[in-house]
Design an enzyme around this catalytic site. Structure first.
Site, PDB file in Angstrom:
ATOM      1  CG  LEU A 133      37.036  70.750  53.079  1.00  0.00           C
ATOM      2  CD1 LEU A 133      36.044  69.688  52.879  1.00  0.00           C
ATOM      3  CD2 LEU A 133      37.213  71.196  54.518  1.00  0.00           C
ATOM      4  CG  ASP A 134      44.531  71.710  53.425  1.00  0.00           C
ATOM      5  OD1 ASP A 134      44.330  72.523  52.785  1.00  0.00           O
ATOM      6  OD2 ASP A 134      45.081  71.330  54.641  1.00  0.00           O
ATOM      7  NE  ARG A 135      45.407  65.129  45.836  1.00  0.00           N
ATOM      8  CZ  ARG A 135      46.227  64.842  44.654  1.00  0.00           C
ATOM      9  NH1 ARG A 135      47.164  65.629  44.385  1.00  0.00           N
ATOM     10  NH2 ARG A 135      46.152  63.805  44.271  1.00  0.00           N
ATOM     11  CB  THR A 137      40.707  67.879  54.863  1.00  0.00           C
ATOM     12  OG1 THR A 137      42.084  68.190  55.668  1.00  0.00           O
ATOM     13  CG2 THR A 137      39.728  67.768  55.821  1.00  0.00           C
TER      14      THR A 137
END
Length: 298
Positions: A133-135, A137
């Site tokens: 997961l992106d930071r 998100t």
């Protein structure tokens, strides 16, 4: 001088490559040093030599020579334990807060992996994220608490037998019930930390989006991902005129408003795990999301 160490391979660890096993057991020892020790025969498995990528089995004993690492700090977790949304059959689904990276890196030692090491200290196999997961998100992150469960999750993501569903608020009005099938090619460029993704060439990116609600200025979407490209949802929706609220990279900043992208649900076999975001005020999801993702027909 540090002592010789002997590690018994547990059922949870069985099937890993020797190098992976050593990295998990020894934590902060550099990969290059481990490779060298194995290739020189200083690491032994049941008394015999092995190659770094040979697999270990339950019941085997791995001997590791003395290792001195005076200048390598031990990793630490600075934040609280991560909430657990689901834990069964070797699968652990945790809830990641926005702003916390999955892996540590330059400028941020605190990360999901470090918190899991502290949270599951003493476990034979620390729960390990099966996807990213992106930071910025928030939401659900599936982890394997055994090596077999980790591989099963990774294969399920690759084969699309495990569905990933996200919620996001975007700028612009899109009538509720509108469905978007999004297929693009995407590639990233730029220096680390300043990377940006563009469409038109690169790897295939596939997702479907369903508008759940709009107030005429912003729209709540549910998105199902079929591929996991960097910034995929942000780029694909922005490219169709719906940049995410608070996304200054691909849209327009809203003061201090953080980006509103949340990994909302995971679905596989007869299992459905969901966790609604904690967005408040105008952006509370309220009754706009269904109780079961199958109602969305995505």
């Amino acid at each position: 001088m540090p002592p010789v160490q002997h590690f018994d391979v547990s059922d949870a660890e069985s099937g890993q490559k020797l190098l992976q096993f050593l990295q998990r057991r020894l934590g902060n020892v550099p990969r290059s040093l481990l490779m060298r020790l194995v290739r020189k025969g200083q690491v032994r498995v049941d008394g015999g030599r092995k190659k770094p990528f040979d697999r270990v089995s339950a019941g085997q004993v791995v001997r590791v020579p003395p290792i001195r690492l005076d200048d390598v700090p031990a990793p630490s977790a600075d934040g609280p334990a991560l909430p657990v949304a689901y834990e069964e059959d070797g699968v652990v689904v945790i809830v990641k807060p926005a702003g916390l990276p999955v892996q540590p890196g330059t400028g941020h030692a605190d990360a999901v992996t470090e918190r899991l090491k502290a949270q599951y200290a003493g476990a034979a196999f620390t729960p390990t994220p099966a996807h990213r997961l992106d930071r910025d998100t928030s939401g659900l992150l599936a982890c394997g608490a055994t090596y077999a469960a980790l591989r099963h999750l990774q294969e399920a993501f690759q084969n699309h037998t495990l569905g990933k569903y996200y919620l996001c608020w975007t700028e612009g009005a899109c009538e509720a019930g509108t469905r978007l099938t999004m297929r693009d090619t995407m590639e990233r460029s730029g220096a680390p930390g300043r990377e940006k993704v563009r469409t038109g060439s690169g790897k295939d990116a596939h997702a479907r989006a369903l508008s759940l609600y709009t107030d005429g200025a912003v729209t709540l979407f549910c998105v199902r991902l079929f591929t996991g490209r960097m910034h995929q949802i942000r780029v694909q929706l922005a490219g169709r005129g719906y940049p995410l609220v608070g996304d200054g990279k691909y849209g327009t900043p809203r003061g201090n408003q953080r980006m509103l992208l949340h990994a909302w649900a995971l679905a596989w076999d007869d299992t459905f795990v969901r966790r609604d975001p904690d967005w408040a005020g105008r952006f509370a999801v309220g009754g706009h999301v269904p109780d079961d993702v199958r109602e969305l027909d995505m």
